[in-house]
Each structure stands twice: as structure tokens, then as C-alpha cells.
Design a protein around this motif. Sequence first.
Motif, short mmCIF file in Angstrom:
data_model
loop_
_atom_site.label_atom_id
_atom_site.label_comp_id
_atom_site.label_asym_id
_atom_site.label_seq_id
_atom_site.Cartn_x
_atom_site.Cartn_y
_atom_site.Cartn_z
N ILE A 148 0.83 -1.20 0.00
CA ILE A 148 0.00 0.00 0.00
C ILE A 148 0.87 1.26 0.00
O ILE A 148 1.95 1.27 0.58
CB ILE A 148 -0.99 0.03 1.18
CG1 ILE A 148 -0.28 0.01 2.53
CG2 ILE A 148 -1.98 -1.11 1.07
CD1 ILE A 148 -1.21 0.27 3.69
N PRO A 149 0.39 2.30 -0.65
CA PRO A 149 1.10 3.57 -0.63
C PRO A 149 1.06 4.17 0.76
O PRO A 149 0.16 3.87 1.55
CB PRO A 149 0.33 4.44 -1.60
CG PRO A 149 -0.62 3.55 -2.30
CD PRO A 149 -0.81 2.34 -1.46
N GLY B 88 11.78 5.87 -0.58
CA GLY B 88 10.99 6.04 0.63
C GLY B 88 9.51 6.14 0.35
O GLY B 88 8.69 5.93 1.21
N ASN B 89 9.15 6.47 -0.87
CA ASN B 89 7.75 6.55 -1.25
C ASN B 89 7.62 5.99 -2.66
O ASN B 89 7.36 6.72 -3.59
CB ASN B 89 7.24 7.98 -1.17
CG ASN B 89 5.73 8.07 -1.20
OD1 ASN B 89 5.06 7.06 -1.28
ND2 ASN B 89 5.20 9.25 -1.17
N VAL B 90 7.87 4.72 -2.82
CA VAL B 90 7.91 4.09 -4.13
C VAL B 90 6.61 4.26 -4.88
O VAL B 90 6.58 4.52 -6.05
CB VAL B 90 8.27 2.60 -3.99
CG1 VAL B 90 8.11 1.88 -5.30
CG2 VAL B 90 9.69 2.49 -3.49
N ARG C 149 0.57 -3.97 3.98
CA ARG C 149 1.82 -3.36 4.46
C ARG C 149 2.41 -2.42 3.42
O ARG C 149 2.25 -2.64 2.22
CB ARG C 149 2.84 -4.46 4.78
CG ARG C 149 2.42 -5.32 5.96
CD ARG C 149 3.37 -6.51 6.15
NE ARG C 149 3.03 -7.27 7.35
CZ ARG C 149 2.15 -8.26 7.40
NH1 ARG C 149 1.50 -8.62 6.31
NH2 ARG C 149 1.90 -8.89 8.53
N SER C 150 3.15 -1.43 3.90
CA SER C 150 3.90 -0.54 3.02
C SER C 150 5.14 -1.29 2.53
O SER C 150 5.49 -2.37 3.04
CB SER C 150 4.33 0.72 3.78
OG SER C 150 5.28 0.37 4.78
N LEU C 151 5.84 -0.72 1.57
CA LEU C 151 7.06 -1.36 1.08
C LEU C 151 8.10 -1.47 2.19
O LEU C 151 8.73 -2.51 2.36
CB LEU C 151 7.64 -0.59 -0.10
CG LEU C 151 8.92 -1.20 -0.68
CD1 LEU C 151 8.67 -2.59 -1.24
CD2 LEU C 151 9.50 -0.30 -1.76
N LYS D 55 13.60 -6.93 -5.99
CA LYS D 55 12.86 -6.43 -7.13
C LYS D 55 11.37 -6.44 -6.82
O LYS D 55 10.86 -7.41 -6.26
CB LYS D 55 13.12 -7.28 -8.37
CG LYS D 55 12.55 -6.69 -9.66
CD LYS D 55 12.74 -7.62 -10.85
CE LYS D 55 14.18 -7.75 -11.23
NZ LYS D 55 14.37 -8.58 -12.44
N VAL D 56 10.70 -5.35 -7.18
CA VAL D 56 9.25 -5.25 -7.02
C VAL D 56 8.66 -4.81 -8.35
O VAL D 56 9.10 -3.80 -8.92
CB VAL D 56 8.86 -4.23 -5.91
CG1 VAL D 56 7.35 -4.05 -5.84
CG2 VAL D 56 9.42 -4.63 -4.57
#
Length: 168
Positions: free
Chosen positions: A60-61, A89-91, A128-130, A146-147
Motif C-alpha cells: 500500500i502507498p 521512501g515513497n515508491v 503493508r507498506s514497502l 525487485k518489485v
Amino acid sequence: GKVKFQGHDFFTPQPITKPDVFFIKFIVHDWPDHACLTILRHLREAAGPKTRLFSMDKIIPYTCETKASDEKGVAIVGPAAGEAKNGLGNVLSYLPSVLVISNSLPCKRILLNYFSSKMIAVLNGQERSLQHTVTLYRKAGWEIYKVYQSESQGQFASQMEARPVAIP
């Protein structure tokens, strides 16, 4: 064939050792962190040095814009990769939410966090966030490197690729 799908109770040790690939889909978001660590550690203990873990789950963002954090070394690929703001930090891009309370508020994206709260309350799981995901996997001995992010709002699952590392 080279691929064999097999059911398994992931709260017990993994019977297949040193495979080329483990694949889990929509597993991690169903469980709290301590249970996820059990699941991921069982896979890690059965992994060989060249084993890869492919995982599909939502990332999730962040609700608010954030500073770059510790997801260094994670390559973001896919159609939404270029929409990142403030580095890793904010992918997932900081775009106006589906649910906008006020254009003057710095934190507009609350709908996905609402769904994450429902996951916690109803299923004892969470989205969850990254940063949270990367940290969780590292604690279990996996390094996400890798995402694949197909869109930037966190509506669809991200595809993550991880390799085994020493369990801290």
C-alpha cells in the motif's frame, strides 16, 4: 513438467528443500507479523543459496508523503515504477486518493489504510507498506531486490522477488 504445485501447511517445516523457486500469493497479508515470520522462516530454512522467493501481495502507498527510507537496493519495475516520488521512501506515487477529504490536507490517501484497518480487525492480517514488507522479509532471512508495480494506488498486487540472506 518442471513446475509442481503442492499444498502445504506453512506453519510446519517445508518438506521440499533447495528448490529453484518458492511462490506464495496473497499469504502474507492474511497474517500478523509474528505468523508471517514463521511462514517466511520455514521457507528460508528450506531454501538453497540460489532459491528465489516470488511473492504476490499488495503494497500500500503511504498515507502521507515520506522521506526516503531504508529500501535501498530494491529495484522497482513495471508501469508505475516511474511514478515514484522522494526515491524509494515513497515508491508508490503520492497521487490524490479515490477518497479526498480536502485538497488542503497533506494526507489525502486514507481509503487503503481503512481497508488495512479492516484486515487487522476482521482477519488479524494487514496490508503493508514497502518499508514494512522489506523489513519483515529481512527479519526472516529474505532480501527483496525487485518489485513489479503495475499501478500506483495499491489496488492490485505487487510482484516481489527475494533471495535468501543470513537470518539476523
